[in-house]
Write a protein that holds these residues in place. Structure first.
Motif, PDB file in Angstrom:
ATOM      1  N   GLU A  47     -51.265 -14.719-127.832  1.00 22.80           N
ATOM      2  CA  GLU A  47     -51.332 -15.979-128.565  1.00 22.80           C
ATOM      3  C   GLU A  47     -50.018 -16.766-128.526  1.00 22.80           C
ATOM      4  O   GLU A  47     -50.026 -17.995-128.396  1.00 22.80           O
ATOM      5  N   GLY A  48     -48.899 -16.056-128.634  1.00 25.41           N
ATOM      6  CA  GLY A  48     -47.606 -16.738-128.703  1.00 25.41           C
ATOM      7  C   GLY A  48     -47.304 -17.563-127.465  1.00 25.41           C
ATOM      8  O   GLY A  48     -46.895 -18.725-127.559  1.00 25.41           O
ATOM      9  N   GLY A  49     -47.503 -16.976-126.272  1.00 24.79           N
ATOM     10  CA  GLY A  49     -47.234 -17.698-125.035  1.00 24.79           C
ATOM     11  C   GLY A  49     -48.142 -18.890-124.860  1.00 24.79           C
ATOM     12  O   GLY A  49     -47.694 -19.973-124.452  1.00 24.79           O
ATOM     13  N   VAL A  50     -49.428 -18.721-125.154  1.00 26.43           N
ATOM     14  CA  VAL A  50     -50.380 -19.821-125.012  1.00 26.43           C
ATOM     15  C   VAL A  50     -50.038 -20.954-125.976  1.00 26.43           C
ATOM     16  O   VAL A  50     -50.098 -22.136-125.623  1.00 26.43           O
ATOM     17  N   GLN A  51     -49.641 -20.610-127.185  1.00 25.96           N
ATOM     18  CA  GLN A  51     -49.307 -21.644-128.170  1.00 25.96           C
ATOM     19  C   GLN A  51     -48.040 -22.410-127.782  1.00 25.96           C
ATOM     20  O   GLN A  51     -47.914 -23.599-128.107  1.00 25.96           O
ATOM     21  N   ARG A  52     -47.113 -21.776-127.089  1.00 24.51           N
ATOM     22  CA  ARG A  52     -45.933 -22.498-126.597  1.00 24.51           C
ATOM     23  C   ARG A  52     -46.352 -23.582-125.605  1.00 24.51           C
ATOM     24  O   ARG A  52     -45.819 -24.701-125.626  1.00 24.51           O
ATOM     25  N   ILE A  53     -47.304 -23.240-124.740  1.00 24.98           N
ATOM     26  CA  ILE A  53     -47.779 -24.251-123.788  1.00 24.98           C
ATOM     27  C   ILE A  53     -48.591 -25.330-124.502  1.00 24.98           C
ATOM     28  O   ILE A  53     -48.546 -26.498-124.119  1.00 24.98           O
ATOM     29  N   ASP A  54     -49.317 -24.946-125.558  1.00 26.08           N
ATOM     30  CA  ASP A  54     -50.001 -25.954-126.381  1.00 26.08           C
ATOM     31  C   ASP A  54     -49.010 -27.007-126.862  1.00 26.08           C
ATOM     32  O   ASP A  54     -49.285 -28.214-126.811  1.00 26.08           O
ATOM     33  N   ARG A  55     -47.846 -26.559-127.341  1.00 27.16           N
ATOM     34  CA  ARG A  55     -46.851 -27.496-127.875  1.00 27.16           C
ATOM     35  C   ARG A  55     -46.287 -28.387-126.766  1.00 27.16           C
ATOM     36  O   ARG A  55     -46.018 -29.562-126.979  1.00 27.16           O
ATOM     37  N   PHE A  56     -46.113 -27.823-125.579  1.00 27.48           N
ATOM     38  CA  PHE A  56     -45.591 -28.600-124.463  1.00 27.48           C
ATOM     39  C   PHE A  56     -46.573 -29.687-124.055  1.00 27.48           C
ATOM     40  O   PHE A  56     -46.187 -30.846-123.831  1.00 27.48           O
ATOM     41  N   PHE A  57     -47.858 -29.331-123.942  1.00 26.01           N
ATOM     42  CA  PHE A  57     -48.864 -30.301-123.507  1.00 26.01           C
ATOM     43  C   PHE A  57     -49.398 -31.155-124.651  1.00 26.01           C
ATOM     44  O   PHE A  57     -50.147 -32.105-124.417  1.00 26.01           O
ATOM     45  N   GLY A  58     -49.037 -30.839-125.882  1.00 29.22           N
ATOM     46  CA  GLY A  58     -49.436 -31.660-127.014  1.00 29.22           C
ATOM     47  C   GLY A  58     -50.829 -31.380-127.530  1.00 29.22           C
ATOM     48  O   GLY A  58     -51.481 -32.269-128.087  1.00 29.22           O
ATOM     49  N   GLY A  59     -51.301 -30.159-127.386  1.00 27.57           N
ATOM     50  CA  GLY A  59     -52.627 -29.800-127.881  1.00 27.57           C
ATOM     51  C   GLY A  59     -53.241 -28.685-127.058  1.00 27.57           C
ATOM     52  O   GLY A  59     -52.595 -28.106-126.175  1.00 27.57           O
ATOM     53  N   THR A  60     -54.501 -28.391-127.321  1.00 30.81           N
ATOM     54  CA  THR A  60     -55.166 -27.270-126.664  1.00 30.81           C
ATOM     55  C   THR A  60     -56.098 -27.702-125.535  1.00 30.81           C
ATOM     56  O   THR A  60     -56.726 -26.851-124.894  1.00 30.81           O
ATOM     57  N   ALA A  61     -56.225 -28.991-125.273  1.00 33.87           N
ATOM     58  CA  ALA A  61     -57.185 -29.462-124.264  1.00 33.87           C
ATOM     59  C   ALA A  61     -56.879 -28.885-122.880  1.00 33.87           C
ATOM     60  O   ALA A  61     -57.796 -28.680-122.070  1.00 33.87           O
ATOM     61  N   TRP A  62     -55.625 -28.597-122.604  1.00 34.24           N
ATOM     62  CA  TRP A  62     -55.242 -28.075-121.290  1.00 34.24           C
ATOM     63  C   TRP A  62     -55.926 -26.739-121.007  1.00 34.24           C
ATOM     64  O   TRP A  62     -56.163 -26.408-119.842  1.00 34.24           O
ATOM     65  N   ARG A  63     -56.244 -25.986-122.064  1.00 33.66           N
ATOM     66  CA  ARG A  63     -56.844 -24.649-121.877  1.00 33.66           C
ATOM     67  C   ARG A  63     -58.165 -24.744-121.119  1.00 33.66           C
ATOM     68  O   ARG A  63     -58.405 -23.994-120.171  1.00 33.66           O
ATOM     69  N   GLN A  64     -59.031 -25.656-121.575  1.00 32.94           N
ATOM     70  CA  GLN A  64     -60.334 -25.806-120.931  1.00 32.94           C
ATOM     71  C   GLN A  64     -60.164 -26.277-119.496  1.00 32.94           C
ATOM     72  O   GLN A  64     -60.853 -25.800-118.580  1.00 32.94           O
ATOM     73  N   THR A  65     -59.241 -27.225-119.286  1.00 27.90           N
ATOM     74  CA  THR A  65     -58.990 -27.734-117.941  1.00 27.90           C
ATOM     75  C   THR A  65     -58.532 -26.614-117.021  1.00 27.90           C
ATOM     76  O   THR A  65     -59.025 -26.472-115.890  1.00 27.90           O
TER      77      THR A  65
END
Length: 405
Positions: free
Chosen positions: A198-216
């Motif tokens: 969770e920690g690593g994924v959430q860091r990327i969430d903050r970089f991209f400004g949300g969680t939409a990148w996950r689905q992409t």
């Protein structure tokens, strides 16, 4: 330690490219915007400054420059012409202490070098307050993917068009995106982190400004079977979203460990004026040549390291031969890239093609490799073939337009 092992504790070719492009582009930026208003200082902010120099010495016994010393040496070259002020942000206390020591000599010679101890998120507002409305280029090379998107859109790229330029050179860690993106899974209709990730994924969430990148990322990996390609697609979306939010265009130069390897980073410039993109592409041409020279040196070191005894004619002969081979390869690449640019211009098939706004189309797959001199040669070649009108040799290339004959 053998006579060759020390090389591999120094900067690797990927770092050489990054630093060469930083040096080349900050020099271009200072020259271009500084000429518009010499009374204004030009600022360079280094958001993840480090200690200023590498800890391990190179084979000559010197410590290779990190980004702060690269910036200060560039600024020193302009000292008699205009003022360049530097701000270095670093969160590690030991690195800050070393950085202070490394910049002392530059301060004594009259250069401006401010150091802010803290994170980019905490200290960038203070740096920005010092800059005011002066022209500034900000270099951001975080470890991994660590920066908040709001720092980009809400601060660094927030200036209106009537103010002096604020450009950002961001080193995007492509490898971190595909590695951490590989820790996503599809559960109950949602793409979520695997347990413990969770920690690593959430860091990327903050970089991209949300969680939409996950689905992409998840969808593109399923479609292409490649985490690297999925990461590239996510970053393309990020750049487009930044453009929509701020009006800033961007250009990315891939940074590889070796030729034909997958890119590890995308060194990306965010800019508003087309000349910025044109100058960045040309700076990348010079920087990637430096990278190729370093790569060839590494190949030579590896070759010599594999020898059980001295080569028949000695290491100096091998080095001289390698240098001649490098010159031959460069000439072959120049010819190949000029022809590729000619093909691109014919393919675009425009009656009038402004060079700077269309530099990415003109360079095509040679972006990051070829530069102004290759565009000039291609133009001359096409003019000689009767396809284009001859260029005005008195006019700067980035203000020129190619016209059909």
């Amino acid at each position: 330690m053998t006579r060759h092992e020390g090389f591999f504790q120094q900067r690797q070719p990927a770092a050489v490219l990054k630093h060469a492009l930083l040096r080349e582009y900050t020099k271009v930026f200072a020259s271009t915007v500084g000429s518009q208003d010499r009374a204004r200082p030009v600022w360079v902010i280094d958001g993840y400054a480090g200690a200023g120099a590498y800890e391990e010495p190179d084979p000559e016994g010197t410590h290779p420059d990190g980004s702060p010393l690269i910036v200060l040496k560039m600024a020193e070259g302009f000292q008699s012409k205009r003022v360049i002020k530097s701000i270095f942000i670093e969160s590690d206390a030991a690195a800050v202490e070393a950085l202070n020591q490394n910049v002392t000599a530059f301060r004594q010679r009259g250069l401006s070098a401010s150091i802010l101890h803290g994170t980019v998120e905490d200290q960038m507002p203070s740096a920005w307050a010092s800059v005011g409305n002066d022209p500034v280029v900000t270099f951001l090379d975080p470890f991994g993917v660590a920066m908040l998107r709001d720092t980009m859109t809400g601060l660094l790229l927030s200036r209106s068009r009537d103010l002096p330029p604020s450009e950002v050179l961001l080193n995007i860690n492509l490898e971190a995106v595909w590695r951490i993106g590989g820790n996503l899974q599809f559960v109950a209709g949602h793409v979520v982190p695997c347990p413990g990730q969770e920690g690593g994924v959430q860091r990327i969430d903050r970089f991209f400004g949300g969680t939409a990148w996950r689905q992409t990322f998840y969808d593109m990996r399923q479609e292409h079977g490649s985490a690297a390609r999925a990461a590239e697609y996510v970053i393309e979306n990020y750049r487009e979203q930044i453009r929509q939010d701020t009006g800033y265009d961007s250009m990315s130069i891939p940074v590889r460990r070796r030729p034909h390897h997958e890119p590890l980073f995308l060194l990306t410039l965010f800019f508003r004026h087309p000349v910025g993109g044109y100058k960045f592409a040309d700076a990348a041409c010079r920087a990637t040549r430096k990278w190729r020279e370093t790569y060839r040196s590494q190949e030579l070191v590896e070759f010599l390291g594999r020898q059980q005894q001295e080569s028949l004619f000695g290491d100096s002969f091998e080095a001289e031969t390698a240098a001649k081979d490098g010159e031959r390869q460069e000439k072959e690449l120049d010819a190949e890239w000029v022809q590729s640019i000619c093909d691109n211009v014919r393919r675009i098939n425009s009656s009038r093609l402004a060079v700077a706004p269309n530099v990415s189309l003109i360079l095509g797959t040679t972006l990051g490799l070829a530069g102004e001199r290759h565009i000039r040669s291609a133009w001359d070649k096409l003019a000689g073939e009767g396809y284009l009108r001859p260029r005005d040799t008195k006019k700067k290339m980035h203000y020129s337009s190619m016209e059909r004959a």
